[in-house]
Structure formats: structure tokens, C-alpha cells
Design a protein around this motif. Sequence first.
Motif, PDB file in Angstrom:
ATOM      1  N   CYS A 230       0.831  -1.194   0.000  1.00 16.41           N
ATOM      2  CA  CYS A 230       0.000   0.000   0.000  1.00 16.41           C
ATOM      3  C   CYS A 230       0.869   1.249   0.000  1.00 16.41           C
ATOM      4  O   CYS A 230       2.088   1.186   0.154  1.00 16.41           O
ATOM      5  CB  CYS A 230      -0.965  -0.019   1.178  1.00 16.41           C
ATOM      6  N   LYS A 237       4.557   1.170  -5.969  1.00 17.78           N
ATOM      7  CA  LYS A 237       3.984  -0.089  -5.461  1.00 17.78           C
ATOM      8  C   LYS A 237       4.001  -1.174  -6.531  1.00 17.78           C
ATOM      9  O   LYS A 237       4.431  -2.302  -6.287  1.00 17.78           O
ATOM     10  CB  LYS A 237       2.531   0.128  -4.993  1.00 17.78           C
ATOM     11  N   THR A 262      -7.254  -4.193  -7.555  1.00 20.31           N
ATOM     12  CA  THR A 262      -6.231  -4.862  -6.766  1.00 20.31           C
ATOM     13  C   THR A 262      -5.736  -6.049  -7.590  1.00 20.31           C
ATOM     14  O   THR A 262      -6.513  -6.737  -8.230  1.00 20.31           O
ATOM     15  CB  THR A 262      -6.782  -5.383  -5.424  1.00 20.31           C
ATOM     16  N   THR A 279      -2.253  -2.650  -4.538  1.00 21.15           N
ATOM     17  CA  THR A 279      -3.507  -1.900  -4.426  1.00 21.15           C
ATOM     18  C   THR A 279      -3.431  -0.600  -5.217  1.00 21.15           C
ATOM     19  O   THR A 279      -2.367  -0.177  -5.651  1.00 21.15           O
ATOM     20  CB  THR A 279      -3.812  -1.551  -2.950  1.00 21.15           C
ATOM     21  N   GLY A 281      -3.901   2.284  -4.063  1.00 19.80           N
ATOM     22  CA  GLY A 281      -3.149   3.273  -3.308  1.00 19.80           C
ATOM     23  C   GLY A 281      -3.880   4.551  -2.985  1.00 19.80           C
ATOM     24  O   GLY A 281      -3.276   5.556  -2.660  1.00 19.80           O
ATOM     25  N   SER A 297      -9.185  -2.160  -1.889  1.00 17.38           N
ATOM     26  CA  SER A 297      -7.917  -1.937  -1.188  1.00 17.38           C
ATOM     27  C   SER A 297      -8.130  -2.067   0.313  1.00 17.38           C
ATOM     28  O   SER A 297      -7.351  -2.702   1.013  1.00 17.38           O
ATOM     29  CB  SER A 297      -7.374  -0.541  -1.471  1.00 17.38           C
ATOM     30  N   ARG A 298      -9.202  -1.460   0.797  1.00 16.87           N
ATOM     31  CA  ARG A 298      -9.451  -1.489   2.246  1.00 16.87           C
ATOM     32  C   ARG A 298      -9.693  -2.908   2.744  1.00 16.87           C
ATOM     33  O   ARG A 298      -9.216  -3.292   3.803  1.00 16.87           O
ATOM     34  CB  ARG A 298     -10.657  -0.623   2.583  1.00 16.87           C
ATOM     35  N   LEU A 301      -6.437  -4.657   2.841  1.00 19.64           N
ATOM     36  CA  LEU A 301      -5.633  -4.195   3.978  1.00 19.64           C
ATOM     37  C   LEU A 301      -6.059  -4.879   5.264  1.00 19.64           C
ATOM     38  O   LEU A 301      -5.243  -5.259   6.085  1.00 19.64           O
ATOM     39  CB  LEU A 301      -5.775  -2.679   4.142  1.00 19.64           C
ATOM     40  N   LEU A 307       1.635  -5.918   5.836  1.00 16.95           N
ATOM     41  CA  LEU A 307       1.525  -4.823   4.874  1.00 16.95           C
ATOM     42  C   LEU A 307       2.916  -4.296   4.544  1.00 16.95           C
ATOM     43  O   LEU A 307       3.804  -4.293   5.397  1.00 16.95           O
ATOM     44  CB  LEU A 307       0.711  -3.667   5.460  1.00 16.95           C
ATOM     45  N   LEU A 309       4.160  -0.784   3.434  1.00 19.92           N
ATOM     46  CA  LEU A 309       3.778   0.594   3.160  1.00 19.92           C
ATOM     47  C   LEU A 309       4.916   1.255   2.389  1.00 19.92           C
ATOM     48  O   LEU A 309       6.032   1.378   2.887  1.00 19.92           O
ATOM     49  CB  LEU A 309       3.514   1.341   4.476  1.00 19.92           C
ATOM     50  N   ILE A 324      -2.473   7.474   5.095  1.00 25.80           N
ATOM     51  CA  ILE A 324      -2.424   6.014   4.914  1.00 25.80           C
ATOM     52  C   ILE A 324      -1.764   5.362   6.126  1.00 25.80           C
ATOM     53  O   ILE A 324      -2.215   4.346   6.625  1.00 25.80           O
ATOM     54  CB  ILE A 324      -1.698   5.643   3.601  1.00 25.80           C
TER      55      ILE A 324
END
Length: 462
Positions: A230, A237, A262, A279, A281, A297-298, A301, A307, A309, A324
Motif C-alpha cells: 500500500c 507499489k 487490486t 492496491t 493506493g 484496497s481497504r 488491507l 503490509l 507501506l 495512509i
Amino acid sequence: MGNMFLDGTIAAISTPVGKSGIGIVRLSGKNALSIADKIFVSSNGRRPSQCPSHTLYYGRIVDKSEYIDEVLLGVMRAPRTYTREDIIEINCHSGIVVLKRILELVLKCGARLGRPGEFTRRAYLSGRIDLAQAEAVLDVINSQTKEALNAALGQLEGRLSGQINALRKNLLDILTQIEASIDFSDQDIEPNSLKELLKKTEKASQGVKELLDTADRGAILREGITCVICGKPNVGKSSLLNALLKRDRAIVTPVPGTTRDTLEETVDLCGIPLRLIDTAGIIRGRDLAEKEAVKRSRKALKEAGLLLLVLDTSRKLSSQDTAICRYISDRPAFVVLNKQDLPAKISRNEADKVLAGRKALSVSALCGTGLDRLEREIAGFIWQGKAASCSEILITNIRHQEALKKAWRSLKRAIKAVKMSRGAEIVALDIKEAQKSLGEIIGEIRCEDVLERIFSQFCIGK
Ligand SMILES: Nc1nc2c(ncn2[C@@H]2O[C@H](COP(=O)(O)OP(=O)(O)O)[C@@H](O)[C@H]2O)c(=O)[nH]1
Ligand SMILES: [Mg+2]
């Protein structure tokens, strides 16, 4: 024999349907050889039923006089076969029309279509393998990394079953001791036997617990871990996903917002099947497609085991980065400081503030630097310092884990009963329960529901 799964001769296409070098139609059962006699004309004039076991013949498959395909036909006689029955394997050209015609022909000659996993089911029902080994066949087929394959092969070889049987033997010894030490006047265990009994039961329980404790790592090997990449748009990414996959999977462009959906790919990371999800993003969508991307994405996550980041160190931190960071604050994550090949605009100190104690790793997804270290850190995090060694027996199967848990609970009850000097019968009952639970793993007692659940996951022809 009365068991529908042992009745008759079964046949199935055992190779995937599609264009490839060869395809295999397999037969197993009493009539496999006589069916082969009806449809196979060998170049040397021999009939399969006259051929010795474990031999291979060149010839033709014919329907009466109609030529269907040029094949190699394998003859394997019971009992040294996969199912312990007579087996015929027809290696033909792999085209769907050829395979289907041969299958239809053997069905017309008296075979019936095998159900999913029925060959393996017969191997189990005939006693050649136990249930844990039958399940291992499926794991071998499905394994995604060399390490997962090793664990599955060990189980297929019977190493788990051996361990389970050793544990069951301990329990049998305990039962024998209980029998021997009953004081017949009151059906109690003689006081001077109690101490030894307690020691043995505790030891057995510890053995079960040790095996149970491998289940977390076993599940990692078998199921893998989901890792979500993410970060705000354009930080790299998709480039990171491609770099970890070592091929160009995601579309990478300098235009922010290139990735909308995704994207999911599995990579073998130090033996762990790592499901990487790239994702979009963004955490706020402007149009419908973006809103959907945000939703996905959520969800990704939330469900991820880890994850990554990603921050772009060649640009100053923005409110989007911090938003984020905040959004994922309660999730296990590494921070990937990307684009380290460019002049840095984020100092390590500055980054540390957003990280909130998380591990930060500098990489360049473009040049490939820092990726080895990132991979090692991810693997270390997932194994928590306890990577599976190839000689270790791991519980990889939830069914086995549940059975071990039951056994462990029974043994804890037994220990308590011994400590309280309860009657022999009560202690013996718990030990027997534990023994039964362990027996479930190797399928000692046949339970149709369990078998159905297991074998329905197989493909037809295995
Ligand atoms: N210089 C440099 N550029 C990178 C690096 N990683 C990604 N990029 C570039 O940054 C842009 C956005 O990359 P992309 O992977 O699509 O970012 P995403 O939107 O986060 O998926 C592309 O032009 C990439 O080539 C890196 O490590 N170094
Ligand atoms: Mg992208």
C-alpha cells in the motif's frame, strides 16, 4: 465388497485437459485388463491381459475397427499399484477429442467414470496408505514452494502417521498400566502407581502439544501469507510487486493512478508462498471505478497478514502518506523507503516519525537494490524466528490440528483425573478419547462424511 467406492472398474482422464504432449486415461479395478484387451491392438500382437506387470506397450486404440489413436499402454497388476488393483494407463495424444473418445470407449466397455479422488480413495480403502497420506497427495499436487512440497512429501511418506502411531502407542501403554494397577477392591488405581501414571500421561500430552505447536508454521507453508502493498499513488507499489515477482506483472507508468484494481500474485519468498496484492493506493475515490478500487484496497488491507507501506523518498512526505499510515496504524507492516536511487527528500528521521516504531527498509524497485534484505526481513517476520526445517514434521492440515487439539484436551482431563486420584475407569476413558482423536488423523475409523469432504477436493483422475 459392498463399498460403492470399491465396486467396479473406474476410469478417468488423469491429465489436465488442454493441448500438451501426452494425455493419460487411467483405469483401475478387476476388469481393467479385460477392458484393455477389447480396445488395444499392440504392435507385437500381445493382449494386455497376457502381459507381465509393470510393462509398457506400443500400439493402437481401436473402437472395433475404427482407429482412434496411437498410444503407449502401461500394464500394472495388483497389488503393486497405486490403488492395489489392476491398473491400465493409456498414454495418448493429449487433445480433448482424443482423450474423450478413449474415455467414452472404456466406459462403453464396462468401466464407470471415477469420482474426484477415487483412485486415491481406493489406495486408502485398500490400506496402502492411511488418510493422512491420502491428504498429503493433494498437498503435493497443490504445494506452491519447494518447502511446502517437502512437508507434503514427508507426510505422504508416512512420517506424520509414524509420529501419530508412536503417540497412540504411548497411550496404549498407559491403558495397559491402568489395567495392571487397578485395585480390584474399589476399582481405583493403586496409590503407588499413580506417580508413574502421571508422568507417562504428562509426557504423552507434551508430545501431542509439541506437534500441535507446529501447526502455525505448517499453515504458513500450506496456505501462504497475504502481503498487501500500500501507499499513495506513484510511490512505486506496482514496481515493487514486479520486482518481488521478478517479472513485469503490473502496469507501471509515471502517471499516478495507473493501478485501479487490486492485483494478486503468488511468489515463493524463502519457501513461503507469499500472496502479494498490489492496491490502487488511494483512500478516497473520485469516480465509481476508484470508489470500487478503494473498497477493495481497504478489504485487502484488513485481511492481510503483513503490509508493505511504500514511501517515495525522492519526494517530501505528504498528508496522503500520513493519512495512509494512520489508516493502517494497527496492522503489522514494514515501511519500504523506495526510490533510494534518487536524491533523498525524506530524511530517515522524518520517516521514523511516520513509522511509529515500524521497521523501515530502503530499496529501489527500479534498480533492484535492497530487495534481498526486504525479502529476508519479510520471511523472518513471518516465521517469527522459527523457520520450518526440512527434517521436522509439521502439522499443515486444519483437520489434523483439530484432532490434536481434542486429543490434547482429553489428556489434560486425564492428568487432572490422575492428580485427583479419580477412579481407573474415568482416567482410562479420557485416554481412550485421546487415542480415538489421534486415530481420526490417520483415518483409522472410516467416517463417510470426513472422506467425502477430503476426496471431493481432489480432481477426477487422481
Ligand atoms: N527512480 C526510481 N523510479 C521508480 C522506482 N520505483 C518506481 N519508480 C517509478 O515511479 C513511477 C510510478 O511507479 P508505479 O510502480 O506505477 O507506482 P504505483 O502507482 O505506486 O504503483 C514509475 O514511473 C516508475 O518507473 C525506483 O525505485 N526508482
Ligand atoms: Mg500501481
